[in-house]
Structure formats: C-alpha cells, structure tokens
Design a protein around this motif. Structure first.
Motif, PDB file in Angstrom:
ATOM      1  N   SER B 259      -2.418 -23.699  -3.924  1.00 34.66           N
ATOM      2  CA  SER B 259      -1.918 -24.813  -4.762  1.00 34.66           C
ATOM      3  C   SER B 259      -0.487 -24.094  -4.941  1.00 34.66           C
ATOM      4  N   ASP B 260       0.353 -24.735  -5.666  1.00 30.28           N
ATOM      5  CA  ASP B 260       1.812 -24.168  -6.021  1.00 30.28           C
ATOM      6  C   ASP B 260       2.721 -23.802  -4.811  1.00 30.28           C
ATOM      7  N   ILE B 261       2.696 -24.798  -3.853  1.00 29.67           N
ATOM      8  CA  ILE B 261       3.667 -24.732  -2.893  1.00 29.67           C
ATOM      9  C   ILE B 261       4.961 -25.593  -3.189  1.00 29.67           C
ATOM     10  N   THR B 262       5.874 -25.119  -2.697  1.00 33.39           N
ATOM     11  CA  THR B 262       7.293 -25.575  -2.678  1.00 33.39           C
ATOM     12  C   THR B 262       8.093 -25.977  -1.454  1.00 33.39           C
ATOM     13  N   ARG B 263       8.313 -27.311  -0.904  1.00 32.64           N
ATOM     14  CA  ARG B 263       9.034 -27.319   0.370  1.00 32.64           C
ATOM     15  C   ARG B 263      10.569 -27.468   0.068  1.00 32.64           C
ATOM     16  N   MET B 264      11.146 -26.555   0.729  1.00 35.94           N
ATOM     17  CA  MET B 264      12.831 -26.491   0.801  1.00 35.94           C
ATOM     18  C   MET B 264      13.158 -27.210   2.069  1.00 35.94           C
ATOM     19  N   THR B 265      14.295 -27.839   1.956  1.00 37.46           N
ATOM     20  CA  THR B 265      14.895 -28.241   3.053  1.00 37.46           C
ATOM     21  C   THR B 265      16.458 -28.394   3.041  1.00 37.46           C
ATOM     22  N   LEU B 266      16.969 -27.681   4.197  1.00 39.41           N
ATOM     23  CA  LEU B 266      18.587 -27.556   4.072  1.00 39.41           C
ATOM     24  C   LEU B 266      18.914 -28.549   5.045  1.00 39.41           C
ATOM     25  N   ASN B 267      20.213 -29.145   4.657  1.00 41.04           N
ATOM     26  CA  ASN B 267      20.763 -30.204   5.345  1.00 41.04           C
ATOM     27  C   ASN B 267      21.925 -29.990   5.960  1.00 41.04           C
ATOM     28  N   GLY B 268      22.231 -30.683   7.035  1.00 48.07           N
ATOM     29  CA  GLY B 268      23.356 -30.557   7.563  1.00 48.07           C
ATOM     30  C   GLY B 268      23.821 -29.082   8.236  1.00 48.07           C
ATOM     31  N   LEU B 269      22.892 -28.402   8.602  1.00 48.44           N
ATOM     32  CA  LEU B 269      23.027 -27.179   9.217  1.00 48.44           C
ATOM     33  C   LEU B 269      23.782 -27.512  10.674  1.00 48.44           C
ATOM     34  N   PHE B 270      24.609 -26.697  11.295  1.00 47.39           N
ATOM     35  CA  PHE B 270      25.125 -26.512  12.569  1.00 47.39           C
ATOM     36  C   PHE B 270      24.319 -25.367  13.303  1.00 47.39           C
ATOM     37  N   ASN B 271      23.703 -26.129  14.537  1.00 49.26           N
ATOM     38  CA  ASN B 271      22.755 -24.937  15.244  1.00 49.26           C
ATOM     39  C   ASN B 271      23.551 -23.852  15.813  1.00 49.26           C
ATOM     40  N   VAL B 273      23.099 -19.603  17.039  1.00 48.78           N
ATOM     41  CA  VAL B 273      21.856 -18.307  17.383  1.00 48.78           C
ATOM     42  C   VAL B 273      21.428 -17.698  16.331  1.00 48.78           C
ATOM     43  N   ASP B 274      22.641 -17.456  15.455  1.00 50.83           N
ATOM     44  CA  ASP B 274      22.139 -16.537  14.249  1.00 50.83           C
ATOM     45  C   ASP B 274      21.590 -16.990  12.975  1.00 50.83           C
ATOM     46  N   LEU B 275      21.528 -18.506  12.978  1.00 49.91           N
ATOM     47  CA  LEU B 275      21.151 -19.450  11.859  1.00 49.91           C
ATOM     48  C   LEU B 275      19.676 -19.228  11.450  1.00 49.91           C
ATOM     49  N   LEU B 276      18.610 -19.100  12.223  1.00 52.45           N
ATOM     50  CA  LEU B 276      17.248 -18.729  11.627  1.00 52.45           C
ATOM     51  C   LEU B 276      17.192 -17.625  11.134  1.00 52.45           C
ATOM     52  N   PRO B 277      17.490 -16.495  11.881  1.00 49.45           N
ATOM     53  CA  PRO B 277      17.469 -15.100  11.398  1.00 49.45           C
ATOM     54  C   PRO B 277      18.229 -14.750  10.084  1.00 49.45           C
ATOM     55  N   SER B 278      19.564 -15.374   9.851  1.00 45.80           N
ATOM     56  CA  SER B 278      20.143 -15.318   8.743  1.00 45.80           C
ATOM     57  C   SER B 278      19.442 -15.508   7.513  1.00 45.80           C
ATOM     58  N   ILE B 279      18.929 -16.960   7.797  1.00 45.45           N
ATOM     59  CA  ILE B 279      18.362 -17.557   6.351  1.00 45.45           C
ATOM     60  C   ILE B 279      17.065 -16.747   6.149  1.00 45.45           C
ATOM     61  N   SER B 296      13.837 -28.848  13.601  1.00 44.45           N
ATOM     62  CA  SER B 296      14.134 -29.563  14.715  1.00 44.45           C
ATOM     63  C   SER B 296      15.439 -29.638  14.944  1.00 44.45           C
ATOM     64  N   VAL B 297      15.979 -30.008  16.110  1.00 43.73           N
ATOM     65  CA  VAL B 297      17.412 -30.157  16.365  1.00 43.73           C
ATOM     66  C   VAL B 297      17.721 -31.579  16.888  1.00 43.73           C
ATOM     67  N   THR B 298      18.834 -32.110  16.302  1.00 47.53           N
ATOM     68  CA  THR B 298      19.242 -33.609  16.658  1.00 47.53           C
ATOM     69  C   THR B 298      20.057 -33.423  17.797  1.00 47.53           C
ATOM     70  N   SER B 299      20.363 -34.646  18.402  1.00 54.13           N
ATOM     71  CA  SER B 299      21.084 -35.115  19.616  1.00 54.13           C
ATOM     72  C   SER B 299      22.454 -34.149  19.548  1.00 54.13           C
ATOM     73  N   ASP B 300      22.994 -34.492  18.194  1.00 50.28           N
ATOM     74  CA  ASP B 300      24.410 -33.866  18.035  1.00 50.28           C
ATOM     75  C   ASP B 300      24.466 -32.460  17.606  1.00 50.28           C
ATOM     76  N   ASN B 301      23.470 -31.678  18.018  1.00 47.88           N
ATOM     77  CA  ASN B 301      23.343 -30.174  17.669  1.00 47.88           C
ATOM     78  C   ASN B 301      23.232 -29.932  16.057  1.00 47.88           C
ATOM     79  N   LEU B 302      22.589 -30.767  15.367  1.00 48.46           N
ATOM     80  CA  LEU B 302      22.567 -30.619  13.848  1.00 48.46           C
ATOM     81  C   LEU B 302      21.095 -30.129  13.764  1.00 48.46           C
ATOM     82  N   VAL B 303      20.778 -29.375  12.807  1.00 48.44           N
ATOM     83  CA  VAL B 303      19.380 -28.730  12.519  1.00 48.44           C
ATOM     84  C   VAL B 303      18.750 -29.247  11.211  1.00 48.44           C
ATOM     85  N   ASN B 304      17.610 -30.005  11.209  1.00 45.05           N
ATOM     86  CA  ASN B 304      16.845 -30.218  10.007  1.00 45.05           C
ATOM     87  C   ASN B 304      15.797 -29.032  10.199  1.00 45.05           C
ATOM     88  N   LEU B 305      16.041 -28.329   8.899  1.00 46.37           N
ATOM     89  CA  LEU B 305      15.060 -27.157   8.675  1.00 46.37           C
ATOM     90  C   LEU B 305      14.502 -27.090   7.258  1.00 46.37           C
TER      91      LEU B 305
END
Lengths: 413, 413
Positions: B259-271, B273-279, B296-305
C-alpha cells in the motif's frame, strides 16, 4: 611528535553526558599540540549487565565465550567516544584491542600482554587522528579475543605508553589524585603531587580502583611516567615516577589501611621443609590471599605460624585447614576476626631507621595494642583491632605531620 | 560430512528464553548427524538501542564508527548462544565476522561479501563443534569491521552455505513459511511447500523480513537450497530452489501487495537522450526508489512520463523535481497519492500468455480501475486505488484458485 596516552575508566564514560565531557577533555589535550591515544573501559554498569545475561544462561560460562561477550563493552564505548569527538569537529578513530595490535597470551579472562604492534595506531597518529583504543582486551596468537582481567584498562594504557614511547600516561579517575590517606576518613588528608612507583604500589590500597598495582608495576618496569587525575575536575593530579631526591625529606608519605582482617594461628606444628609450601599452596589454590605471615621456630623445633587474610575468606580458610588437618599436622587453630591493618608508606624510610619505632610509639600513646607487624623497605604495617582503626589512622596522619603537607609541592613535569 | 547452515534472526534470539529455545533447535539438527553452522543476528531491540545511543551523541554519525558500534550486537548474541549450547553439554564455539573469515568490500554500513575463508570454521567443524557465526558483519582488506546492511544476516548465512558447500541453508523466522498472500489479510492464504528463487524474489514483498531479496539472489547465483521455517514451531517450512516442472501447473503462485504508493506524472516533456537518466539519477541520488515507470512518446516528440514511488517520499520527490524544473524542462507535475500495488507472481506465467488479461478481467469484475500496469516474466503488477486493495487481493487470491491450494504439495528434499 609528543604523544600522551590517556585512560578513562567505566565511570568516566558511564553516560552520554559523561562521554561528551571526556570528548572535551581529550580535545583539550589534543589542542595543546600532543598526539593523543585514549584508552577507555566499558560504560559504567555495562559489563555487569553482560555478566548477568551470561549467568542466566550458564552460571559457569566458558571463559573464551565470556571474553567474546565482555569485549563488546569497550567496543561500544570506543565507538561512541569517537563519534562524540567527531561531532565536535575533530578527527578520531576507534580501534578494538586486536585492531590496535594488543597481542596477549593465549589465556582467557586474565591474559597478559606479550607485545603491542603499534603500526596501525602510529599510522593514524601520523594522519593527526585522535586514536581511541579499547582497554582490557587483546588478541592471542590464535586470533582469539582475550581480556586482561582486573585493572586491564590501566594495563592497556601503560603498555601502549611504553610501546609508543609516550611522554606520559594520564589515568583519569573519579578522584583528583593520590592522597596521604583516605580523605573520607581523615579530612586533613592532602593530595600528593608526586609519589614513586613503589610508594604507589603500597598506597594502592588507599583508594581501590585509583590505579591497578599491575599497571604500576608495568609502568615501573618500562619507566613510564604516570599521572592520576580527575576526569571531572580539570586540575593537575598526582605524578608517579622514580624516586626523586627532593621528596625524600618527607619520610612517611601516606597512611594506608584496610579493615576486615582476620588473623589465623596454627598451633603445635612440627617444623619440616614442606610445611610452609603445603599450607600456602593449599590456600592460594582456592584463591585465598594471605597477607602478613609470621613464622617463628622454638628451641624444640616447633613452629608458631600466624597469618592474616581478608575476613570474607575466613570460613573458607577454616574449612580448608580442617579438611587437611592430618596432612598439615597441627594441633589447633586460633582465629581472631574483626581486625584491621594500618600501614605507613614512604620511600625515605629505608634510610630512616627509627620510623617503625615511632609508629609503635604513636599507636601506644593511643592505647592501641599491636597484634602483628610486617615491614618492608618502604612500608611498616601493623594489625590492630578494627575498633581502633580510625583512631590509629588519625593519630599516625597527624604525628607523621601529613596533616600539614603543603598542597603546592614541587611538581615533576 | 553433510553440513547445514542455519540462520536465526533478532526476534528468535530476543530473550534468554528464546536463546535457550534456539539452542535446542540447533542441537536437534546436530543430533541428526549434521555439521552445523548457525548464523545469528543481534538480540531483538539491541541494535535499535545502540542506534539510539549513537544518535544522542551524533545524529549524523560516521559509518565506520556505526559499524564498530553495531557489530557488538551480534557478538553478544553469538557468545550467549554458544554458552547456552555448552550448558546443555554440547561443544560450541562463537566466531565474529572477521574470525569466521567473512571478507567484504571496504565500504561501511552496506558492504558486499567478497569472499569467505572457511579455514577456521572448517577446522572447528572437523572437531565436531557447533559453530556460531555473527551475521551481518565482516572485515575489509584494511582490517576494518564492516556491516552488510539490510538483510545482512540472511546474506551471511547463504554466503556461508555457498562457501562451505552446505546441503541447505535453513532460515528460521517468525512465520512458518512463504504464503500465497499475507495471511493477515486473507484467511484462506496457504503455505507454499516450494517456490523458485525468482518467485521468492517477487513474493518478498509479501512478508517483509521473511527473507531478504539480496540473500535470495545470492542463493540463486550459487544454487543454494533454502528453507524458510519457523523458529517457534517445529514443522517443515517452504523450500526455495530452481524451478521444478511439477510446480508449473499452478500458474499464479501468490498475490503480493504494497500500500502507500504515489503516482507522479510529468507533463510537457520534450524527448531527448538524457531525459530519463537525468530524472531518475536525481531521484536515486536522494534515495527515492522508483518502482513502475511508464514512458510513451507522442507523434510530436513529446513525452508522457509517469512513475510510482512510496508515498513517504512524495514531498521529497515533489520538492526535488520543482527545484530542477528548468533543467528537466517539464510544464507541470500531476500527483496522485493513496494508491496501492497488487501483483500476481508465478514462474509459469511466461508460458501462459492469457494470465495478465485474466487479472485485468477479475479486477474489472470488482469495478476496480487500473491506474498503472507493469509486467515481467513472472509477475504482473497493477496500481489501483488504496481503498480497492483488500477487495482486489481477495478477488485475485480466490479467482486464481489459491484459496484451495493443498497444504500437502510435493516437498523437495
């Protein structure tokens, strides 16, 4: 670099507050520009608690396992002291007995130190660390954890001072130094600024726990200068070293005493070569310490043998002697309990032949009967009735002019 | 000679009575003709008491000194257990980590074992001793006392079993084995007679403290057979080893949850190379464990994380992400707390493609919305609302037919 070894006993590190206080004392010495090696015992009642746990499991626990158990006590206090010093912004490192290179005999619960390999300590001192070493413990050649028995931490400190060629070994304790007699009995008792090793050995009985005789002997053998001083009050304590001429003017340096003495006398013994060995081996094997022995032979080759023991061993000793009556060949035993021993101590005595006579005279003036006498080069002991003890100590302390000792004697630096 | 390594945790040796009980358990195994090496942790709350002492002195105490301090805990329990076994008339000897040859990395508070030199243990086993080894601790190549961190004693036991080529490693604990789910939540939960290493790793969350994942991995790497069993009740526990064919018939072996899980979502990220490692380096450096990651990456190269963390880290994570908003380049953060994770675990899943779908179906039938999904070869995890957790666990346990598991499965000997 000038090195000082310090030793703090269990009472000095008995609580978090006291450990903080010790940390300040250690840092003060470090700030004076000295290399510091600090030896600590287990926290206050920690050892007793561990012994109690062991007894609940096995009243006759294996000595090797007891050493394994008890050596954790100092390991706790060294790590806490190191943390306390670090918290105040200084470099400190704790070392167990085996890490500090304290190599002992392969004997458990009462090992002697064979050798100290100071490589590791020296390395940390060179890097400006304050080195905290666990007292009381070492390691045997089989890599077994050993403990040094009574007075073990004092011995660790003195042995480290010898191995490190330290300038001095400071023994921090709950008294401010060595006194002319027990200040709890004689208000006029004064702190000695300097005593010799031999005097210290004889005076040890003055304050049990001030400094263990084993450590004093070690210091004497390796010519380590000691200082007994207070862990609570920041003042110069009593220095201990070789005799120095200047001090000899005070012939009697202190009055030592011990209550609860019992005198035993064996009557009708026939003198033979193995008589004394057989009696005293019998007692020693059972852990009964014999103090004064008076042995005289009459013209018809019969022996009068008296000796004194601590009263706690009286019942045990009587039973032992009775069980071996036939073998020892005595006719009867006389026992006198409720006795006490009072001694005058001083290195100057050896060159002042009249001192013993003066002692007897002073006691006689008080109407005190002397039951036994024993003399050594620096001590004269008398056994008297326990009820006379306090009167005797006061009389001797005042007659030998200790009441008026200046507290500002020359201090050996 | 057949050797068994046993491990008893802190609760099992938490009092004199419990130590006596452990001594009996050890002796029973010894009497079956096995060579016995017993690994023990520190007594119950002993470690907490020591940590508390240290905190009073230095809230941010040096790790090296903490290891010095905490390692005394096991040293106390090994000596007491050895005494208890000796009191019952058997030969026993206790060994600290360094005496047992447990050589680790030169890292404090969380060292890994490099190697175990079993010479000394083997010597005592050859002389018919029951050998008691301090868990959780070792020695570095610089002769420093190290500790192994969480699950350390389990790891010591498994590593010793590997080094000694032991027949088995028995982990004695306060539960009777590994269950299909937490019996405190689901009464119909049943004890598994056998699980594979991989299943055990995934099920570890079922009962925190039953067996540390690190020890399971170690056992898997060295193919050490484990048994999780009760230190209080004498019954066969759960065996852990490689997959065995017979067991594969039950596709889902257990239901794990958290129990005690929190979900965090970052919006409007631009895809980039160093995005995931840096976060995730940012979060890891501050000790925030991230569990499920959905990217997941959208067609306009934005990321839902989106990612899930334990709720205790929520405030910390939000602050961290906000402090680095510019560098990371997101537009906004969505946070959803009060979530829970429920997982189905079983080695057979890999060859049964419909299992995940069934899980979603069973949850859907209960009206439970799935917020996140993560799959591995032997586990499917879903994140759901915390209020749905109990309903979900019951539904899955019953739908995957775990309620009816026979308690008499085939036991691997």
């Amino acid at each position: 670099m000038r090195t000082i070894v310090q030793k703090f006993g269990g009472t000095s590190v008995g609580s978090i507050e006291r450990i903080q206080h010790v940390a300040n004392t250690v840092i003060r010495a470090y700030e004076e520009g000295m290399s510091i090696v600090t030896v600590v015992s287990a926290m206050g009642h920690h050892t007793d608690e561990l012994v109690d746990l062991a007894k609940q499991i096995n009243p006759d626990a294996n000595k090797r396992e007891m050493d394994m158990l008890l050596s954790t006590g100092e390991q706790v206090s060294i790590s806490l002291l190191a943390m306390a010093i670090q918290a105040k912004g200084y470099k400190a490192i704790s070392l167990t007995g085996w890490q500090a290179g304290v190599q002992t005999e392969s004997i458990h619960s009462n090992a002697r130190i064979n050798h100290i390999d100071t490589t590791r300590i020296q390395q940390f001192l060179n890097e400006d660390y304050i080195v905290i070493v666990a007292g009381f413990q070492g390691i045997s050649s089989e890599n077994e954890i050993t403990t040094l028995g009574r007075g073990g931490s004092d011995t660790t400190a003195v042995a480290l001072a010898a191995a490190l060629k330290a300038e001095r070994c400071d023994i921090y304790t709950d008294v401010t130094g060595v006194y002319t007699t027990d200040p709890r009995m004689v208000k006029a008792a004064s702190k000695l600024s300097y005593v010799s090793y031999d005097e210290m050995l004889e005076l040890a009985a003055l304050g049990a726990g001030v400094l263990h005789p084993r450590a004093v002997e070690f210091a004497k053998n390796y010519q380590i200068k000691l200082q007994v001083r207070s862990s609570q009050i920041d003042e110069i304590g009593t220095f201990i070293g070789e005799d120095i001429e200047m001090e000899q003017q005070t012939v009697v340096r202190g009055i030592a005493f011990e209550s609860d003495i019992t005198r035993m006398t064996l009557n009708g013994l026939f003198n033979r070569v193995d008589l004394l060995p057989s009696i005293f081996t019998l007692l020693a094997r059972e852990g009964i310490d014999v103090d004064i022995i008076i042995h005289s032979v009459t013209s018809d080759n019969l022996v009068n043998l008296s000796f004194s023991i601590n009263s706690v061993s009286m019942i045990h000793a009587i039973k032992l002697l009775e069980d071996n009556k036939e073998q020892l060949g005595y006719v009867s035993i006389d026992v006198e309990g409720e006795l006490a021993k009072v001694s005058i101590v001083g290195s100057g005595m050896v060159s002042n032949p009249g001192v013993a006579a003066k002692m007897f005279q002073y006691l006689g003036e008080q109407g005190i009967t002397i039951k036994m006498v024993s003399t050594s080069e620096i001590k004269v002991s008398t056994v008297i009735s326990k009820t006379d003890l306090e009167k005797a100590v006061h009389a001797l302390h005042s007659s030998f002019e200790l009441d008026s000792i200046s507290k500002l004697q020359v201090v050996e630096k």
